[in-house]
Design a protein around this motif. Structure first.
Motif, PDB file in Angstrom:
ATOM      1  N   THR A 258      42.171  35.153  27.307  1.00  0.00           N
ATOM      2  CA  THR A 258      42.321  35.589  28.699  1.00  0.00           C
ATOM      3  C   THR A 258      43.111  34.564  29.511  1.00  0.00           C
ATOM      4  OG1 THR A 258      40.236  36.819  28.597  1.00  0.00           O
ATOM      5  CG2 THR A 258      41.079  36.254  30.786  1.00  0.00           C
ATOM      6  N   GLN A 259      42.757  33.285  29.345  1.00  0.00           N
ATOM      7  CA  GLN A 259      43.474  32.239  30.066  1.00  0.00           C
ATOM      8  C   GLN A 259      44.934  32.173  29.645  1.00  0.00           C
ATOM      9  OE1 GLN A 259      42.222  30.664  32.665  1.00  0.00           O
ATOM     10  NE2 GLN A 259      40.327  31.824  32.328  1.00  0.00           N
ATOM     11  N   ALA A 260      45.195  32.418  28.355  1.00  0.00           N
ATOM     12  CA  ALA A 260      46.582  32.397  27.878  1.00  0.00           C
ATOM     13  C   ALA A 260      47.384  33.545  28.491  1.00  0.00           C
ATOM     14  CB  ALA A 260      46.605  32.489  26.356  1.00  0.00           C
ATOM     15  N   ILE A 261      46.781  34.727  28.573  1.00  0.00           N
ATOM     16  CA  ILE A 261      47.471  35.877  29.169  1.00  0.00           C
ATOM     17  C   ILE A 261      47.741  35.627  30.646  1.00  0.00           C
ATOM     18  CG2 ILE A 261      47.207  38.311  29.785  1.00  0.00           C
ATOM     19  CD1 ILE A 261      45.685  38.710  27.177  1.00  0.00           C
ATOM     20  N   LEU A 262      46.724  35.132  31.360  1.00  0.00           N
ATOM     21  CA  LEU A 262      46.899  34.866  32.787  1.00  0.00           C
ATOM     22  C   LEU A 262      47.924  33.753  33.031  1.00  0.00           C
ATOM     23  CD1 LEU A 262      43.215  35.100  34.084  1.00  0.00           C
ATOM     24  CD2 LEU A 262      45.005  36.834  34.176  1.00  0.00           C
ATOM     25  N   ALA A 263      47.906  32.738  32.162  1.00  0.00           N
ATOM     26  CA  ALA A 263      48.882  31.656  32.309  1.00  0.00           C
ATOM     27  C   ALA A 263      50.300  32.175  32.076  1.00  0.00           C
ATOM     28  CB  ALA A 263      48.564  30.526  31.335  1.00  0.00           C
TER      29      ALA A 263
ATOM     30  N   LYS B 103      45.936  34.621  41.470  1.00  0.00           N
ATOM     31  CA  LYS B 103      44.626  35.213  41.232  1.00  0.00           C
ATOM     32  C   LYS B 103      44.682  36.706  41.523  1.00  0.00           C
ATOM     33  CE  LYS B 103      42.583  34.429  45.825  1.00  0.00           C
ATOM     34  NZ  LYS B 103      41.444  33.817  46.542  1.00  0.00           N
ATOM     35  N   LYS B 104      43.585  37.364  41.215  1.00  0.00           N
ATOM     36  CA  LYS B 104      43.467  38.796  41.478  1.00  0.00           C
ATOM     37  C   LYS B 104      43.007  38.995  42.911  1.00  0.00           C
ATOM     38  CE  LYS B 104      41.240  42.969  39.611  1.00  0.00           C
ATOM     39  NZ  LYS B 104      40.302  43.474  38.557  1.00  0.00           N
ATOM     40  N   ARG B 105      43.709  39.859  43.652  1.00  0.00           N
ATOM     41  CA  ARG B 105      43.385  40.110  45.052  1.00  0.00           C
ATOM     42  C   ARG B 105      43.847  41.518  45.429  1.00  0.00           C
ATOM     43  NH1 ARG B 105      47.312  35.955  45.440  1.00  0.00           N
ATOM     44  NH2 ARG B 105      45.751  34.524  46.285  1.00  0.00           N
ATOM     45  N   PRO B 106      43.332  42.039  46.552  1.00  0.00           N
ATOM     46  CA  PRO B 106      43.823  43.347  47.020  1.00  0.00           C
ATOM     47  C   PRO B 106      45.301  43.274  47.383  1.00  0.00           C
ATOM     48  CG  PRO B 106      41.760  42.758  48.101  1.00  0.00           C
ATOM     49  CD  PRO B 106      42.209  41.538  47.361  1.00  0.00           C
ATOM     50  N   ALA B 107      45.998  44.358  47.138  1.00  0.00           N
ATOM     51  CA  ALA B 107      47.421  44.404  47.483  1.00  0.00           C
ATOM     52  C   ALA B 107      47.592  44.281  48.989  1.00  0.00           C
ATOM     53  CB  ALA B 107      48.038  45.703  46.985  1.00  0.00           C
TER      54      ALA B 107
ATOM     55  N   GLY C 215      46.934  49.964  48.384  1.00  0.00           N
ATOM     56  CA  GLY C 215      47.052  50.379  47.003  1.00  0.00           C
ATOM     57  C   GLY C 215      46.076  49.646  46.112  1.00  0.00           C
ATOM     58  N   ASP C 216      46.327  49.711  44.800  1.00  0.00           N
ATOM     59  CA  ASP C 216      45.438  49.093  43.828  1.00  0.00           C
ATOM     60  C   ASP C 216      45.539  47.576  43.860  1.00  0.00           C
ATOM     61  OD1 ASP C 216      44.690  51.645  43.034  1.00  0.00           O
ATOM     62  OD2 ASP C 216      46.271  51.767  41.518  1.00  0.00           O
ATOM     63  N   ASP C 217      44.524  46.932  43.264  1.00  0.00           N
ATOM     64  CA  ASP C 217      44.511  45.471  43.204  1.00  0.00           C
ATOM     65  C   ASP C 217      45.667  44.948  42.359  1.00  0.00           C
ATOM     66  OD1 ASP C 217      42.284  45.570  44.744  1.00  0.00           O
ATOM     67  OD2 ASP C 217      40.871  45.055  43.151  1.00  0.00           O
ATOM     68  N   VAL C 218      46.034  43.705  42.622  1.00  0.00           N
ATOM     69  CA  VAL C 218      47.144  43.078  41.911  1.00  0.00           C
ATOM     70  C   VAL C 218      46.770  41.642  41.563  1.00  0.00           C
ATOM     71  CG1 VAL C 218      48.930  44.484  43.005  1.00  0.00           C
ATOM     72  CG2 VAL C 218      48.223  42.333  44.077  1.00  0.00           C
TER      73      VAL C 218
ATOM     74  N   ALA D 225      47.060  44.868  38.654  1.00  0.00           N
ATOM     75  CA  ALA D 225      45.886  44.295  37.992  1.00  0.00           C
ATOM     76  C   ALA D 225      45.415  45.186  36.848  1.00  0.00           C
ATOM     77  CB  ALA D 225      44.762  44.099  39.004  1.00  0.00           C
ATOM     78  N   ALA D 226      45.592  46.499  36.983  1.00  0.00           N
ATOM     79  CA  ALA D 226      45.128  47.420  35.938  1.00  0.00           C
ATOM     80  C   ALA D 226      45.853  47.153  34.620  1.00  0.00           C
ATOM     81  CB  ALA D 226      45.343  48.866  36.384  1.00  0.00           C
ATOM     82  N   ASP D 227      47.148  46.866  34.667  1.00  0.00           N
ATOM     83  CA  ASP D 227      47.908  46.609  33.432  1.00  0.00           C
ATOM     84  C   ASP D 227      47.446  45.321  32.759  1.00  0.00           C
ATOM     85  OD1 ASP D 227      49.289  48.891  34.051  1.00  0.00           O
ATOM     86  OD2 ASP D 227      51.056  47.850  34.855  1.00  0.00           O
ATOM     87  N   ILE D 228      47.237  44.271  33.565  1.00  0.00           N
ATOM     88  CA  ILE D 228      46.813  42.994  32.993  1.00  0.00           C
ATOM     89  C   ILE D 228      45.380  43.091  32.465  1.00  0.00           C
ATOM     90  CG2 ILE D 228      46.410  40.559  33.493  1.00  0.00           C
ATOM     91  CD1 ILE D 228      48.620  40.673  35.525  1.00  0.00           C
ATOM     92  N   ASP D 229      44.492  43.747  33.211  1.00  0.00           N
ATOM     93  CA  ASP D 229      43.101  43.915  32.743  1.00  0.00           C
ATOM     94  C   ASP D 229      43.051  44.736  31.472  1.00  0.00           C
ATOM     95  OD1 ASP D 229      42.213  42.449  34.886  1.00  0.00           O
ATOM     96  OD2 ASP D 229      41.704  44.195  36.124  1.00  0.00           O
ATOM     97  N   ARG D 230      43.930  45.738  31.362  1.00  0.00           N
ATOM     98  CA  ARG D 230      43.987  46.547  30.136  1.00  0.00           C
ATOM     99  C   ARG D 230      44.453  45.700  28.960  1.00  0.00           C
ATOM    100  NH1 ARG D 230      47.530  49.803  31.730  1.00  0.00           N
ATOM    101  NH2 ARG D 230      46.095  51.080  32.962  1.00  0.00           N
ATOM    102  N   GLU D 231      45.407  44.846  29.188  1.00  0.00           N
ATOM    103  CA  GLU D 231      45.885  43.958  28.122  1.00  0.00           C
ATOM    104  C   GLU D 231      44.793  42.985  27.692  1.00  0.00           C
ATOM    105  OE1 GLU D 231      49.439  40.637  27.368  1.00  0.00           O
ATOM    106  OE2 GLU D 231      49.451  41.913  29.161  1.00  0.00           O
ATOM    107  N   ILE D 232      44.064  42.445  28.669  1.00  0.00           N
ATOM    108  CA  ILE D 232      42.962  41.524  28.351  1.00  0.00           C
ATOM    109  C   ILE D 232      41.867  42.245  27.575  1.00  0.00           C
ATOM    110  CG2 ILE D 232      41.127  40.121  29.378  1.00  0.00           C
ATOM    111  CD1 ILE D 232      43.039  39.428  31.632  1.00  0.00           C
ATOM    112  N   LEU D 233      41.522  43.469  28.002  1.00  0.00           N
ATOM    113  CA  LEU D 233      40.482  44.234  27.309  1.00  0.00           C
ATOM    114  C   LEU D 233      40.895  44.570  25.879  1.00  0.00           C
ATOM    115  CD1 LEU D 233      37.802  45.773  27.362  1.00  0.00           C
ATOM    116  CD2 LEU D 233      39.041  47.745  28.295  1.00  0.00           C
ATOM    117  N   HIS D 234      42.140  44.957  25.688  1.00  0.00           N
ATOM    118  CA  HIS D 234      42.632  45.284  24.346  1.00  0.00           C
ATOM    119  C   HIS D 234      42.563  44.062  23.431  1.00  0.00           C
ATOM    120  CE1 HIS D 234      44.954  47.317  21.257  1.00  0.00           C
ATOM    121  NE2 HIS D 234      45.809  46.309  21.243  1.00  0.00           N
TER     122      HIS D 234
END
Length: 351
Positions: free
Chosen positions: A48-53, A276-280, A284-287, A308-317
């Protein structure tokens, strides 16, 4: 002497051994699962940290690109502002106008002003010449408007005398005169396009270390081309936030059209710069976003974000992959342990 009843045979010894082996195998398998889960959790955190970095580095590159584009516009803007604000003719005219009595600054009353000499009236007549000069400069440099004010906020020359004044003009003039530095207002609609005002103090021509401020120039810069260039991007959501007091707006491109939206109400940490993750900011959706306040003008904040949905989906996968590999590995190790325990139990039974 005890003699066992033939109708109730004794429990075989090897059955007790099998139960013991199964119990040991289950305990070892649970321990393996717990150890595997702990290791997988650590790996998920690292992943997760690697993806966020990686996303942080990507947005940093976008912020750098926005800064370069902003600097190109800023360089041209500073050249135009300094050329006019440092002009001796403009500064002398402002100093002379500041020395006039207040009743002579009104064009309608100058001819009837008692005690006014010809030099004062001649200086007032020069306002038409200065107005035409500023209008020519604005046209040649593609500026929307140039105005000159006295330090107390009274307007003395306007290149577009028929245009309405902005209610933020007094604040911008006061800020430029007080700070003695270039100051900026809010991005606003000027006619059918966006514009940004810059207030430049005018200093008297003297040998003093701290010359007196004799006036202020307000230059109105068109921003449509500059904003479109800054926000042009196909891979991420680039935003430009105007932080001018009470005029917080978000500028973005949608379908290659420049739009201005109000800053989303209740957005926590709107001025936070960290990734970080925050409201747009525009709704709209979070980013996941990264922000940077420009040095000049410091009323603008550059924002680059990703859904945020795309990054969270990548982290979940990625997390599901890690846990699936951990589960399969645990099952394999568990089977090996069960086989090993059964071999030991069988050997002990034969012995």
């Amino acid at each position: 002497m005890y003699t066992p009843d033939p109708d109730f045979p004794a429990k075989p010894h090897h059955f007790m051994s099998k139960r013991l082996g199964i119990s040991i195998s289950l305990v070892l398998f649970v321990l393996v699962l717990l150890l595997s889960y702990a290791l997988c959790s650590l790996q998920v955190d690292r992943s997760t940290q690697a993806i966020l970095a990686d996303k942080n580095r990507f947005l940093l590159s976008k912020i750098d690109t926005m800064q370069i584009r902003l600097q190109d516009w800023r360089r041209t803007m500073l050249e135009q502002t300094n050329t006019l604000a440092l002009s001796e003719s403009v500064r002398l005219f402002a100093a002379d106008m500041a020395a006039l009595p207040s009743n002579l600054l009104d064009k309608s009353s100058r001819t009837a002003a008692p005690g006014s000499d010809s030099d004062q009236l001649s200086l007032l007549d020069q306002r038409e010449y200065m107005q035409q000069l500023l209008a020519d400069i604005a046209y040649q440099n593609d500026l929307d408007r140039i105005r000159m004010f006295l330090p107390d906020g009274r307007k003395i020359v306007d290149s577009a005398s028929d245009a309405a004044d902005n209610h933020d003009d007094d604040l911008l003039v006061r800020q430029a005169v007080t700070s003695r530095t270039l100051s900026f207002g809010a991005i606003h609609k000027h006619g059918d396009r966006f514009a940004l005002q810059a207030g430049a103090p005018l200093f008297e021509i003297s040998g003093k270390d701290r010359p007196r401020v004799v006036g202020c120039l307000l230059l109105c810069f068109p921003m449509d081309a500059a904003l479109t260039n800054i926000l042009q991007d196909k891979e991420s959501q680039l935003r430009l936030v105007d932080l001018f007091p009470d005029r917080s707006s978000v500028f973005l491109l949608r379908e290659d059209a420049l739009q201005q939206l109000p800053l989303r109400a209740g957005v926590a940490g709107a001025h936070s710069l960290d990734f970080k993750k925050r409201p747009a900011m525009a709704g709209g959706d979070d980013v996941y976003s990264l922000a940077f306040i420009s040095s000049l003008p410091n009323t603008l904040m550059l924002v680059a974000s990703l859904p945020a949905a795309d990054i969270d989906r990548e982290i979940l996968h990625k997390s599901m992959q890690i846990y699936a590999v951990g589960l399969l590995t645990s099952l394999g190790i568990g089977l090996l342990l069960a086989f090993g325990v059964s071999c030991l139990v069988g050997r002990a039974h034969r012995a």
